[in-house]
Scaffold this motif. Structure first.
Motif, PDB file in Angstrom:
ATOM      1  N   UNK A  17       0.820  -1.220   0.000  1.00 53.09           N
ATOM      2  CA  UNK A  17       0.000   0.000   0.000  1.00 53.09           C
ATOM      3  C   UNK A  17       0.847   1.261   0.000  1.00 53.09           C
ATOM      4  N   UNK A  18       2.065   1.167   0.514  1.00 51.78           N
ATOM      5  CA  UNK A  18       2.951   2.332   0.535  1.00 51.78           C
ATOM      6  C   UNK A  18       3.531   2.632  -0.848  1.00 51.78           C
ATOM      7  N   UNK A  19       3.483   1.668  -1.755  1.00 51.22           N
ATOM      8  CA  UNK A  19       4.081   1.817  -3.087  1.00 51.22           C
ATOM      9  C   UNK A  19       3.078   1.336  -4.144  1.00 51.22           C
ATOM     10  N   UNK A  20       1.953   2.033  -4.312  1.00 51.34           N
ATOM     11  CA  UNK A  20       0.882   1.528  -5.177  1.00 51.34           C
ATOM     12  C   UNK A  20       1.230   1.496  -6.659  1.00 51.34           C
ATOM     13  N   UNK A  21       2.257   2.232  -7.079  1.00 49.21           N
ATOM     14  CA  UNK A  21       2.573   2.310  -8.511  1.00 49.21           C
ATOM     15  C   UNK A  21       3.604   1.279  -8.957  1.00 49.21           C
ATOM     16  N   UNK A  22       4.127   0.477  -8.027  1.00 43.69           N
ATOM     17  CA  UNK A  22       5.179  -0.465  -8.404  1.00 43.69           C
ATOM     18  C   UNK A  22       4.565  -1.742  -8.978  1.00 43.69           C
ATOM     19  N   UNK A  23       5.029  -2.189 -10.178  1.00 40.81           N
ATOM     20  CA  UNK A  23       4.522  -3.427 -10.773  1.00 40.81           C
ATOM     21  C   UNK A  23       5.440  -4.604 -10.466  1.00 40.81           C
ATOM     22  N   UNK A  24       4.970  -5.789 -10.786  1.00 37.64           N
ATOM     23  CA  UNK A  24       5.867  -6.946 -10.841  1.00 37.64           C
ATOM     24  C   UNK A  24       6.600  -6.908 -12.176  1.00 37.64           C
ATOM     25  N   UNK A  25       7.651  -7.699 -12.305  1.00 38.96           N
ATOM     26  CA  UNK A  25       8.365  -7.716 -13.588  1.00 38.96           C
ATOM     27  C   UNK A  25       7.505  -8.312 -14.703  1.00 38.96           C
ATOM     28  N   UNK A  26       6.647  -9.247 -14.360  1.00 41.92           N
ATOM     29  CA  UNK A  26       5.777  -9.803 -15.392  1.00 41.92           C
ATOM     30  C   UNK A  26       4.796  -8.745 -15.896  1.00 41.92           C
ATOM     31  N   UNK A  27       4.349  -7.878 -15.003  1.00 43.68           N
ATOM     32  CA  UNK A  27       3.505  -6.756 -15.423  1.00 43.68           C
ATOM     33  C   UNK A  27       4.299  -5.777 -16.285  1.00 43.68           C
ATOM     34  N   UNK A  28       5.566  -5.553 -15.955  1.00 40.60           N
ATOM     35  CA  UNK A  28       6.417  -4.702 -16.785  1.00 40.60           C
ATOM     36  C   UNK A  28       6.531  -5.287 -18.189  1.00 40.60           C
ATOM     37  N   UNK A  29       6.763  -6.585 -18.274  1.00 43.14           N
ATOM     38  CA  UNK A  29       6.880  -7.240 -19.576  1.00 43.14           C
ATOM     39  C   UNK A  29       5.607  -7.052 -20.389  1.00 43.14           C
ATOM     40  N   UNK A  30       4.440  -7.218 -19.757  1.00 47.60           N
ATOM     41  CA  UNK A  30       3.190  -7.027 -20.465  1.00 47.60           C
ATOM     42  C   UNK A  30       3.012  -5.599 -20.956  1.00 47.60           C
ATOM     43  N   UNK A  31       3.380  -4.633 -20.122  1.00 46.37           N
ATOM     44  CA  UNK A  31       3.280  -3.228 -20.516  1.00 46.37           C
ATOM     45  C   UNK A  31       4.179  -2.929 -21.699  1.00 46.37           C
ATOM     46  N   UNK A  32       5.382  -3.463 -21.679  1.00 46.34           N
ATOM     47  CA  UNK A  32       6.334  -3.249 -22.774  1.00 46.34           C
ATOM     48  C   UNK A  32       5.781  -3.820 -24.080  1.00 46.34           C
ATOM     49  N   UNK A  33       5.265  -5.025 -24.037  1.00 48.09           N
ATOM     50  CA  UNK A  33       4.733  -5.651 -25.245  1.00 48.09           C
ATOM     51  C   UNK A  33       3.493  -4.939 -25.751  1.00 48.09           C
ATOM     52  N   UNK A  34       2.638  -4.481 -24.836  1.00 49.03           N
ATOM     53  CA  UNK A  34       1.454  -3.734 -25.248  1.00 49.03           C
ATOM     54  C   UNK A  34       1.827  -2.450 -25.975  1.00 49.03           C
ATOM     55  N   UNK A  35       2.997  -1.915 -25.662  1.00 50.08           N
ATOM     56  CA  UNK A  35       3.474  -0.697 -26.317  1.00 50.08           C
ATOM     57  C   UNK A  35       4.165  -0.985 -27.644  1.00 50.08           C
ATOM     58  N   UNK A  36       4.226  -2.264 -28.039  1.00 48.48           N
ATOM     59  CA  UNK A  36       4.852  -2.633 -29.300  1.00 48.48           C
ATOM     60  C   UNK A  36       6.357  -2.741 -29.227  1.00 48.48           C
ATOM     61  N   UNK A  37       6.884  -2.964 -28.017  1.00 49.64           N
ATOM     62  CA  UNK A  37       8.328  -3.045 -27.817  1.00 49.64           C
ATOM     63  C   UNK A  37       8.722  -4.440 -27.349  1.00 49.64           C
ATOM     64  N   UNK A  38      10.008  -4.711 -27.411  1.00 51.31           N
ATOM     65  CA  UNK A  38      10.583  -5.913 -26.829  1.00 51.31           C
ATOM     66  C   UNK A  38      11.659  -5.514 -25.830  1.00 51.31           C
TER      67      UNK A  38
END
Length: 245
Positions: free
Chosen positions: A154-175
Motif C-alpha cells: 500500500x505504501x508503493x501503489x505504482x510499483x509493478x511486478x516484472x511480469x507486469x512490466x513485460x506485459x506493458x512493454x509488449x502492449x506498447x509494441x516493444x521488446x
C-alpha cells in the motif's frame, strides 16, 4: 518539508541516485546501441552522472531534463568536468512540460518514473521523444513477487511486478533487449548513502524546524528497508527496442 528539498538532502550527494553502478549503466547503454552521434534525452537526469558516463564512453550528445535547480547546477558541472558541456545540455524544468524540437535516438528515465506516476505512463511519455527505431532505457523498482505484504504494498501503489512490466512493454509494441539488475550490495550502498546524508544533515542542523520530521523519515525508511524492502523490492535497468509483431 517540500519534496524536492527532501530529495536534495537525502540523495543530492549521491553520484547515481539509484541502486546501480557505473558499470551497469554502461552495460545498459551498450545494449541500447549507443554510439558516436546518438542523441539521447534523459528525463530526471539528477546530477548528470549517467549522461556523463554515456557521453565519455559512447560519444553521445543530447539533453538532460531536471526540475530541481540545485541538481541542474550539479549536472551542468558534472558534464562540464567531463568535457561534455558543448554536447549535452541541461534543461531545468518540469519534464512534463518539455516539448522536443525533434526526435531522439534514445530516451531514458532512470529512477524517475514518479514524474509521470508509474512505469506505464513513463513509457508512453518516452515513446513520444524517440524516432520510430529509437530505444528506451527505464530504470525502475519492481516487486519480486505478487505476494508482497499488503501493509508494504500500500505504501508503493505504482510499483509493478516484472511480469507486469513485460506485459506493458509488449502492449506498447516493444521488446525487452536487456535487463541489468541490481543486487543486494547495490541496494545496501544506495540506502546507506541516503541514511548517511540524513545523519549528516541532522548533525549540521540541530535547531532546524524540520529536524523531527527528518528523524522520523530516517527511521521510517530504515524500517521499510529492513522489514520488507530488501526481501520484496527489486530494481533494474530495462533496455527496450522496437518489437517484432
Amino acid at each position: 518539508m517540500e519534496q524536492n528539498e527532501l530529495v536534495s538532502i537525502t540523495q543530492g550527494t549521491l553520484a547515481i541516485m539509484n541502486p546501480t553502478t557505473p558499470e551497469k549503466v554502461l552495460a545498459a547503454g551498450r545494449a541500447a546501441g549507443l554510439r558516436e552521434g546518438s542523441r539521447v534525452v534523459e528525463v530526471g537526469c539528477g546530477n548528470g552522472t549517467i549522461l556523463a558516463l554515456w557521453g565519455r564512453e559512447y560519444g553521445i550528445s543530447g539533453l538532460g531534463i531536471e526540475a530541481r535547480e540545485d541538481a541542474c547546477r550539479r549536472a551542468e558541472e558534472t558534464l562540464r568536468m567531463a568535457g561534455l558541456g558543448d554536447r549535452i545540455a541541461v534543461r531545468c524544468m518540469d519534464a512534463r512540460e518539455y516539448v522536443p524540437d525533434g526526435p531522439f535516438d534514445c530516451a531514458a528515465s532512470i529512477g524517475a518514473s514518479h514524474i509521470r506516476g508509474g512505469f506505464s505512463a513513463t513509457l508512453d511519455a518516452l515513446l513520444d521523444l524517440v524516432r520510430d527505431e529509437g530505444t528506451i532505457v527505464v530504470g525502475d523498482r519492481y516487486w519480486r513477487s505478487d505476494r508482497v505484504p499488503p501493509e508494504f504494498a500500500r505504501e508503493w501503489p505504482d510499483i509493478p511486478t516484472e511480469y507486469e512490466i513485460l506485459g506493458t512493454v509488449r502492449d506498447a509494441g516493444l521488446d525487452v533487449a536487456a535487463v541489468v539488475r541490481s543486487g543486494a550490495d547495490d541496494w545496501d550502498r544506495y540506502e546507506s548513502g541516503i541514511w548517511q546524508s540524513i545523519l549528516s544533515w541532522l548533525g549540521g542542523h540541530p535547531d532546524h524546524p524540520d529536524r523531527d520530521f527528518m528523524i522520523d523519515y530516517l527511521h521510517r525508511i530504515q524500517d521499510e528497508y529492513f522489514g520488507y524492502g530488501r526481501e520484496h523490492m527489486g530494481w533494474a535497468l530495462y533496455v527496450l527496442v522496437p518489437g517484432f509483431y
